[in-house]
Scaffold this motif. Sequence first.
Motif, PDB file in Angstrom:
ATOM      1  N   GLY A 178      66.104  51.468  43.496  1.00  0.00           N
ATOM      2  CA  GLY A 178      65.003  52.239  43.597  1.00  0.00           C
ATOM      3  C   GLY A 178      63.809  51.679  44.757  1.00  0.00           C
ATOM      4  N   ASN A 179      63.927  50.631  45.233  1.00  0.00           N
ATOM      5  CA  ASN A 179      63.244  49.781  46.296  1.00  0.00           C
ATOM      6  C   ASN A 179      63.461  50.484  47.572  1.00  0.00           C
ATOM      7  OD1 ASN A 179      64.666  47.173  44.773  1.00  0.00           O
ATOM      8  ND2 ASN A 179      62.857  47.652  44.148  1.00  0.00           N
ATOM      9  N   GLN A 180      62.197  50.722  48.237  1.00  0.00           N
ATOM     10  CA  GLN A 180      62.241  51.578  49.317  1.00  0.00           C
ATOM     11  C   GLN A 180      61.711  50.605  50.762  1.00  0.00           C
ATOM     12  OE1 GLN A 180      59.915  54.797  48.048  1.00  0.00           O
ATOM     13  NE2 GLN A 180      61.515  56.000  47.626  1.00  0.00           N
ATOM     14  N   THR A 181      62.236  51.166  51.629  1.00  0.00           N
ATOM     15  CA  THR A 181      61.626  50.653  52.884  1.00  0.00           C
ATOM     16  C   THR A 181      61.196  51.755  53.718  1.00  0.00           C
ATOM     17  OG1 THR A 181      62.441  48.510  53.018  1.00  0.00           O
ATOM     18  CG2 THR A 181      61.870  49.501  54.965  1.00  0.00           C
ATOM     19  N   ASP A 182      60.032  52.093  53.958  1.00  0.00           N
ATOM     20  CA  ASP A 182      59.458  53.331  54.942  1.00  0.00           C
ATOM     21  C   ASP A 182      59.623  53.023  56.602  1.00  0.00           C
ATOM     22  OD1 ASP A 182      58.618  55.392  56.002  1.00  0.00           O
ATOM     23  OD2 ASP A 182      56.777  55.708  54.708  1.00  0.00           O
ATOM     24  N   VAL A 183      60.690  53.177  57.193  1.00  0.00           N
ATOM     25  CA  VAL A 183      60.666  52.800  58.620  1.00  0.00           C
ATOM     26  C   VAL A 183      59.560  53.503  59.194  1.00  0.00           C
ATOM     27  CG1 VAL A 183      62.910  51.909  58.516  1.00  0.00           C
ATOM     28  CG2 VAL A 183      62.368  54.213  58.883  1.00  0.00           C
ATOM     29  N   PHE A 184      59.388  54.698  58.865  1.00  0.00           N
ATOM     30  CA  PHE A 184      58.297  55.619  59.773  1.00  0.00           C
ATOM     31  C   PHE A 184      57.016  54.653  59.848  1.00  0.00           C
ATOM     32  CE2 PHE A 184      54.531  58.456  59.919  1.00  0.00           C
ATOM     33  CZ  PHE A 184      54.837  58.940  61.423  1.00  0.00           C
ATOM     34  N   THR A 185      56.616  54.278  58.606  1.00  0.00           N
ATOM     35  CA  THR A 185      55.368  53.266  58.188  1.00  0.00           C
ATOM     36  C   THR A 185      55.331  52.134  58.854  1.00  0.00           C
ATOM     37  OG1 THR A 185      55.172  54.139  56.127  1.00  0.00           O
ATOM     38  CG2 THR A 185      53.659  52.443  56.558  1.00  0.00           C
ATOM     39  N   VAL A 186      56.605  51.521  59.050  1.00  0.00           N
ATOM     40  CA  VAL A 186      56.935  50.414  59.956  1.00  0.00           C
ATOM     41  C   VAL A 186      56.726  50.532  61.252  1.00  0.00           C
ATOM     42  CG1 VAL A 186      58.486  48.516  60.502  1.00  0.00           C
ATOM     43  CG2 VAL A 186      58.343  49.380  58.255  1.00  0.00           C
ATOM     44  N   GLY A 187      57.486  51.480  61.745  1.00  0.00           N
ATOM     45  CA  GLY A 187      57.203  51.972  63.139  1.00  0.00           C
ATOM     46  C   GLY A 187      55.782  52.123  63.762  1.00  0.00           C
ATOM     47  N   SER A 188      55.046  53.017  62.865  1.00  0.00           N
ATOM     48  CA  SER A 188      53.738  53.501  63.455  1.00  0.00           C
ATOM     49  C   SER A 188      52.990  52.204  63.347  1.00  0.00           C
ATOM     50  CB  SER A 188      53.318  54.716  62.598  1.00  0.00           C
ATOM     51  OG  SER A 188      53.799  54.446  61.140  1.00  0.00           O
ATOM     52  N   THR A 189      52.778  51.487  62.132  1.00  0.00           N
ATOM     53  CA  THR A 189      52.169  50.163  62.214  1.00  0.00           C
ATOM     54  C   THR A 189      52.233  49.348  63.495  1.00  0.00           C
ATOM     55  OG1 THR A 189      52.535  50.227  59.874  1.00  0.00           O
ATOM     56  CG2 THR A 189      51.411  48.283  60.724  1.00  0.00           C
ATOM     57  N   VAL A 190      53.622  49.041  63.526  1.00  0.00           N
ATOM     58  CA  VAL A 190      54.096  47.994  64.792  1.00  0.00           C
ATOM     59  C   VAL A 190      53.569  48.782  65.934  1.00  0.00           C
ATOM     60  CG1 VAL A 190      55.837  46.935  66.059  1.00  0.00           C
ATOM     61  CG2 VAL A 190      55.846  46.840  63.700  1.00  0.00           C
ATOM     62  N   GLY A 191      53.783  49.960  66.072  1.00  0.00           N
ATOM     63  CA  GLY A 191      53.328  50.693  67.300  1.00  0.00           C
ATOM     64  C   GLY A 191      51.820  50.616  67.701  1.00  0.00           C
ATOM     65  N   ILE A 192      51.044  50.934  66.608  1.00  0.00           N
ATOM     66  CA  ILE A 192      49.639  51.128  66.806  1.00  0.00           C
ATOM     67  C   ILE A 192      49.066  49.690  67.108  1.00  0.00           C
ATOM     68  CG2 ILE A 192      47.445  51.382  65.339  1.00  0.00           C
ATOM     69  CD1 ILE A 192      48.918  53.667  63.998  1.00  0.00           C
ATOM     70  N   LEU A 193      49.542  48.680  66.210  1.00  0.00           N
ATOM     71  CA  LEU A 193      49.091  47.292  66.350  1.00  0.00           C
ATOM     72  C   LEU A 193      49.327  46.849  67.958  1.00  0.00           C
ATOM     73  CD1 LEU A 193      49.734  45.601  63.065  1.00  0.00           C
ATOM     74  CD2 LEU A 193      47.665  46.191  64.088  1.00  0.00           C
ATOM     75  N   PHE A 194      50.849  47.183  68.190  1.00  0.00           N
ATOM     76  CA  PHE A 194      51.135  46.824  69.574  1.00  0.00           C
ATOM     77  C   PHE A 194      50.219  47.120  70.551  1.00  0.00           C
ATOM     78  CE2 PHE A 194      53.853  46.257  73.262  1.00  0.00           C
ATOM     79  CZ  PHE A 194      54.582  45.229  73.042  1.00  0.00           C
TER      80      PHE A 194
END
Lengths: 613, 493, 130, 318
Positions: free
Chosen positions: A491-507
Motif C-alpha cells: 500500500g505504499n505509494q509514490t505519486d510521480v505526478f507530484t514528483v514531476g511537477s515539484t521538480v519541474g516547478i523548482l527547476f
Amino acid sequence: MGIIYVLGILIIGALAAFFVDDLNRKWTGPVAMLAGFGAAAAFAFLPGGIVRWRILGFSMHWETDALAGFFAWIVLGLSALALMYSVKYMEGKARQGYFYASFLTSVAGMFGVAVSKDLLSFFIFWEIMTWTSFLLAIYNAYYGVETKGIKYIIFSAIGAYAMLTAIVLALGQYHSLEFSDLMAAGAFRFSSGNWYIPVLLLLGFAVKAAVLPLHVWAPAVYPKTPMSFTAVFSGAMSKMGILGMLLILTGIFRSATGWELTLVRWVLGWLGGLTAAWATLQAIRQNDAKDLLAWSSVAQLGYIVTAVSTGTRLGLMAALYLALLHAAFKGSLFMVAGAVEKQAGTTDFRRISGLIKRMPWTFLTALIAIISLAGIPPLGGFVGKWLLYESLISETHAYFLVILIFFASTSAFLYSYRFLFGLFLGQEEEEAKQITEVSWWMLIPMLALSAVSVVTGMYPGLIFRPAARALESIGLPAGQWDMSILSNVWGNQTDVFTVGSTVGILFVLWALFITFKGKKNTRWLTTKEISTSGEIPAPEDNCTFQRGFFQPFERAVGRLYRSSMDQLWEDIGAALEAFFGFIRKIYTGNAQTYAMYVIIFVVLLILFRNYIF
Amino acid sequence: MVVSPVHLIAAPLAAAFLIPLLNKLYRDAARVVPGVVFLYNLSVSWILVNRVFRSGPIVEVIAGWKPPFGINLVMTPFSAVLVMLVSFMAFVIWLYGFRFKRSLKGGVVMYYEILQMMMAAGSLGIILTGDLFNMFVFVEITGITAIALTAFYRDRDGAEAGFKYMLLGSMASVFLLLGILLIYTQTGSLNMAQIAERMPAVATGVKVTALIFLLISLGTEAEMFPLNGWAPDAYSQAPSPTSAAFAAVLGVAAIYALARVGFTLYDHGTVSGFLIAMGFLTMLFAEMAAITQTNLKRMLAYSSMGQMGLAMIAFGIGSEAALFGALFLIINHAIIKSLLFMTGSYFIYNLNDKRLRALNGIHKRLPYVSFLFALGALAIVGFPPFSGFWSKFYILTAAGAKQMMPLIIGILAVTVIEMTYYLRVIGRIYFAKEESEPASHKPSIQALVAMTSLAVLIIVLGLYPDLIAGFLHRASMFLLDKQTYIQTVLHLS
Amino acid sequence: MSNYQEIISQYRPLLEIIVYGSAVALILIGLYAVLVKKHLVKLVIGLSLIDSGVNLLFVGVGYVTNHTAPIFSPGFETAADKMVDPVPQALVLTAIVIGFAVTALALSLVIRLYRHHKTANVEQLNRLRW
Amino acid sequence: MTGNWLIELTGIVLTALLAFTVGMFYGGLRRKVIARAQNRVGPPVYQNFLDLLKLQGKTTNVTHGLMTHLAPVWVLVAAITALLFIPVLHGGLWFPNFTFKGDLIFLLYLMVMGSLGMALGVGETGNPNGAIGVSRGLSLITGYEIPFVLSLVAIMIQFHTTSLTDLMHYQQATGHWIARENPFAFLAALFSVLGMFHYSPFDIIGAPAELASGPMSEFGGKYLGSLMTGGSIFAFVKLVLITDLFLGGAGHPDAYTGAAGVLLGLVELVIKTFLLYMIPVSIGIVMPRFRTEQAVRFFWRWPLLFGALGIIWAVFWK
C-alpha cells in the motif's frame, strides 16, 4: 484483416524499396519510410482481427489481442520512426535497396512474431526476423562477419533450433501447435513430464533476449549494424524474446504449484540479474559509444528478464513497462550514436568530445534518454525501476537479487555519464568546429522517442493501461492502475505526478533566478578557458579526460574484468573448428583408403549384422 | 499420342546415339537435340504422372515377357514424382548448359551432351525399373557416364577424381552384383515385386547379407558415410552443369534405389535403425568437413552429402510424414543444390579460382547471380519462408512424433554448422573487399532463365508448399504400401 | 549327350568346389590387388579380377542340371520348364560387357593420370583431399 | 495531509529554510571542530553564511555553457525535492510535506539526481580535474550505495513497508528505534553515511590537494553559491533521513500539540542529527584519504557484510 494489410504493406514496401533503389536512389528511403508509417497506420486504424489458414496440414493462427497489440506497437512505432531517421542517416550509403528491403522484411517478421498465436508461425516469423537482421548486421562491412555476424547467427540458430526441437516434440506429443491448446494441455509446465519443452523454448527466447551465457552476440553485433536498424534491433527485436517468455511462462504463473514458480524465479531471475550486473560492468569499460550502448542493452534486457521471472502483478507490469520504455530510450540513444557517427565520423570517446554546442538537440535527446535509462526521477525510466524493485522486495522476496539489480543500476550511472560526457561534454576538438546539427528528419524521431520518456515520467498510466489489458488477455491478473500513482502490495505509494511537477516547478524557478541574477555580466567561455590549469591550453591541446575514465572503478572490481565469456565461446568455437579440421582428414584423398573403408564397412556390417539389422 | 514409361528412357538413349550423326548434318545439333529430348521427356512424364495419380501405377512390359519374367518398368506414384523431378531438372540443367563451352566446336560439346543424356536416361531407368537386373544395368550406365563426366576436363584433377570414382563405383557394382546374386539364389527371381513377395520365406542370415551388399553398393552411389570418398572430388572436378546433375539427377536416383530396396524388397523395420544411424553419421561428417573447406565446389559437394544423409534419416524414420519430408527434401535438394552449383560455377567461371576467398565482393560484378546464390544458401539451410524449411521441418516433425529427441537435437546441431559456412559465404560475396580482377562473363540468357526458374520454384514452394503436397502424400503412402506394389505388378500375369 | 551329363552329375560336388572356389579366389586376389598394390594398372587388374570372379559365381549359380539352353525354337515352345533361367546368363553377359567398358575407361584414366603425374603410384594421387 | 495549498506552501518554504540554516551551521561547525582538533582557532561558526553572502554578492560571472549554467540548479532542486519527500518531523501540520507521496526507493533515486546534474555541468567545463572528480564520485557511489540499499531492504522486509512515514510511526508507537531492532542494518547504513558525506577518508572527489577541489573548480559566484546552498540542504536531508530511519525520528505529536510540540520536535531533531553528523566529521579528522579503489572496496567488504547480516536478521526476526 488488419494483420494481412500490415504484413502486405511491409512486404510490398520491401520489394518496392529494393526495386526503386535501382531506378532512383533518392526515393528508396522515403518509400521505405512510407511503408513503415503505412504499416503503423494500418495497424492503428484497421481492426486487427483473426487470421487462420492452413499450410501443409498445419494451421496458422494470427490474432491481435491486447498482448500482441502491445508488442506490435513497440515494433511498428519504433520501426516507423527508425525508418524516418534512416532516410537521412543512410543518405549517400551504398546498397540502400538491400538495406531497406531487409529492414522492412525484418519488421514484418517481428510483427508476425507478435501476432502469432501458434508456435509454427511464431517460429517462421522468428526465423525471418533472424536472417533478415543477420543481413543487416553484416551490412556495414565484412571485417566483422567471420567472427561477429557469424556469432550472432550461430547463437540465434542455437536458440531457434532449441525452439524448433521443442516445437516438433510438442507437436508429436500434443498434436497441436496453438498456444492455447498447448497451454490447456499443460505443455509449458515443468511438471508435465515433458519438462524439456518449456526449457528448450525458454532457451530459444533467452538467446534473443541476450541472457547471460548466451549474450555475447549482442555486444558484437549491435555496434556493427547501421544505427537506424540497431535502434530496432535492440529496442524491438530483443523484446520478442521477452514476449515469448511471457507466453510460455503464463501457464506457470497462472496455476502455480510452488516449485515451478520458485524455479523460474530463481533461475531466470538470477540469470537476468547476473546479466544486468555483468553487462553493466562491461559497459563501463567501453571506449566507444556504440559498444557502450550495446552492453547497456544487454543489461537492460537483464532487468526485463528478471521482471518477467517474478510473475507477479508488479513484476510483469515492470517487464512490459520497461520493454516499451527501453525501446523508446535505447532506440533514441542508438539514433544519437548514429547521428554523432554521421556528423563526426566516429563514436569513439577518445577521438571526439564536446559536441554539445554543435549538436544541442541531439544532446537534449541523449540527456533525456540517459536520465530515463539511469532511472532517475522524474522521467519514465524511474517508474520501471520502481516497479521492479518493489516487486522483488514485496512480492517475491528476492532480497539478494534485488541487491544485485541495484548494484547493476547504480553502476549504470557510470556508463550513463560516460556516454554523455564522452560524446558531448569535455573540451572541444579543433576539428569538431565544422560539425553541424543533424537534419530534422533525424531529429524528429529522436525527439519523439524522448517525449515518451518525459510523458511517462508524469503519466505512466498511459503505458500501464494497455499493458494491464495485455496481461489480462493472457489470463494474468493485472489489477487496477492509476494514471500516475504507483503503489506496491503493502500500500505504499509514490505519486510521480507530484514528483514531476515539484521538480519541474523548482527547476524553472531556480533556473530563472540563476539566469537573471547578474545576467548582463555573464560571459560565456570556451571549454579551453579553464581556471585550474593556470593557463589556457593551446587550440591543438585537448585536456579532456577520456582514456581510462573509470580506471579506479575497474581496479576496484579487479579480477572480474579478467574473465570473459566471449573468450570462452570463442575458444569453444576455435576448438570445434580445429576438431572439424581434424575429422575431415578421414577423407585422405587416397583412392585405396576409400576402398579400404568400403571393405572394412562391409566386414563390420557382416560381423555385427545381428545387432544392426 | 500413346506414351509409356519406356519413352522416358528410350528417347534420350536413342538421341544420345543419334547425336553424332545429326551433328554431321547440323553443326549445333548436339546442343539443340538434348533440349528437344528433355522437353519431350518432360511432357511425357507430365502425362504419365497425371495418369499415375489418376488411375494407379503403370506396369510396362517389355518384349512380351510378363512379370515376373523378363524386364518391366513400374511407375508408382513414388517413382512418378521423382521421374517428374529428374526430367524437369535434366531439362533445366540442359538449358543452363546450353552455351557450355561455346568457344569449343563440335566434338567436345557433343560428348558432353551425350554423356549428360545417358546419365539422365540411366537415372530415369533406375527409378522406373521393376527388376534388379535392370537396376544393375542402369546403375552401371549412370556410373560410367558419371565417371566420364567427372574426368571430362582432361586435367590432372579431373582424372584423379574420375579414377577414385571409378574405383569405388566398380566396387559398388561388384557388391550390387553379389547382392543380386544372393537374392536370386534364394528367391529365384529378379523381379522386385516377386522378390518382395518371397522374401519373408528366406533365411535371415542370407537375407541380411544380401541386404548388406545392396546397401553398400547403393549407399556408395547415395554418398553414405564411409563410402563417399569419391563424392567431394567428383562434384568439384566435374563440369558445373554436371555437378548440378549429380545432385539433381544422380543423387535422386541413388536415394530412390536405396528407398526401394529398404521399403519394397525388405521391411522398413529392418533398415530403419541402420539408415538413421548412417544417415546421421553421413550428415555429421559431411558438414564437419564442409565447414573447413576452402574450395567452393568442394564445400557444396560436402553439403550435398549432408543433405543425402538427412534424406537417409528421413527414410530411416519411415513414417508417412517422414517419407513426405524425405521426398520434399529430395526435391528441394535437387532444385536448390542445382541452383547453388549453377550460380557458384558462374563465380568460378568469372574468377578462374575455386577458392572461397576469391569470392570476396563478387556481388558487385555479378549482382543477380550473387542474389540467387544467397537465396539458395538461405533456402538450403532451411530458413523460412523458403522451401528448404518445410522439408526439414517435416522430417523433424516425423522424428518428433516418435519422440526421438537426441536425433532432433543432432540434426539441428549439424544444421548450425551448415548454416555457419553458408552464411560465411554470403558474407564474403556481399561484404568483403574484392581482391581479384573483374572479368566479363555475364551469364547467358538461357542460364539466367534456368536459374531464375529454380529460384522462383524455391520461393513458390516455400510460400505455398501445398502445391505439391498432395502428390507427395500419395507418393509416400504408396511407398509404404508394399502389398499394393506386389499385387499391381504381379497381377498382370 | 546323356553320357556327358552323367559325368557332370557324377563330379558335381567337385565341380562346384572348383567353380565356386575359383570364383572366391578370384575375388580375393582381386581385392588384394585393389587394397594393397600401389600401381594403378595393378588396381585396374584387380578390379577386373573381382569382376571375373563375380561373373563366374553367377554362371555357377545359374547352372541347373538337366536343363537346356533357354532358346525358344520351333518344337521347343513347351520346353520352358526344362530350360535354365535365362536371366543370370543375360546378367552375366551384360556384366561382362560393362566390366569391359569400366576397364577400358579405367585404363584411359590411368594413362591420363600417368601423363599428368608422371607416376602410377596410387598414393601420390591425393591432390584432392579433405 | 491538508487540502490547503497555502499551508503546504508555507510548510515547504519553512522546511527549506530550516534545512538551509541548519545545514549551513553544521558546515561551519565542522570547520570549527576540525580546526579545534588540529589545535587551530578556526573560522567562526557562521563563516559559511558569510561565504555565501560573498558569493551571491559577486556580480562578474563566467560560465562554460548551458549544462554548467544549470548544474547548480539541478543540485539545489534535487536537494529541496528530496527534503520535501522526507518527513522532517513526525506527524504535525507543518513538516511532513509530501512524504505520503514518495517512498524509500524513490528517495534513493532522487538522491542521485543532484550528483548527476552536477556531473554534467562539470563535464561541460572541460576541466580535466572536474572530470576526474566525477569519475571518482560515480565510482564511490557504487561503493556506498550498496550497503545502504542492503540496510534499506533489510528494514523494508522487516517492517513490510517502503514508506518512511510508516517506519517513523512504528518507532514512535513502539518506542523502539530501528537501530535497536536491526543493528546490522544500522551499522551498514552508518558506514554508507561516511561515504555519502564525502568527508575524509572518502574525500576523493574534491581531493583538495590533488584535484584542486575537483568538480567545483570551475564554479564561482552565484553558481558556487547555489551549489553551497544545495549542498547544505542535502547534508541536512541525509542526516534527517538516517535519523528518521534508524533513530526514531523527531516530534511527538501525540504527546505535545501545537507550537510547543513542533519546537520540542525540532530540538530533538537537531540533537539527533548533530550527533549523527559528528560521526563522519570526527572520523574525517583522524583518517587520511583513501584511494578510489580502496574506498570502493572498503564499502564492498564490512559494510556489505553487515548489510547482508541485516537482511538475514530481518528475515529471521519476524
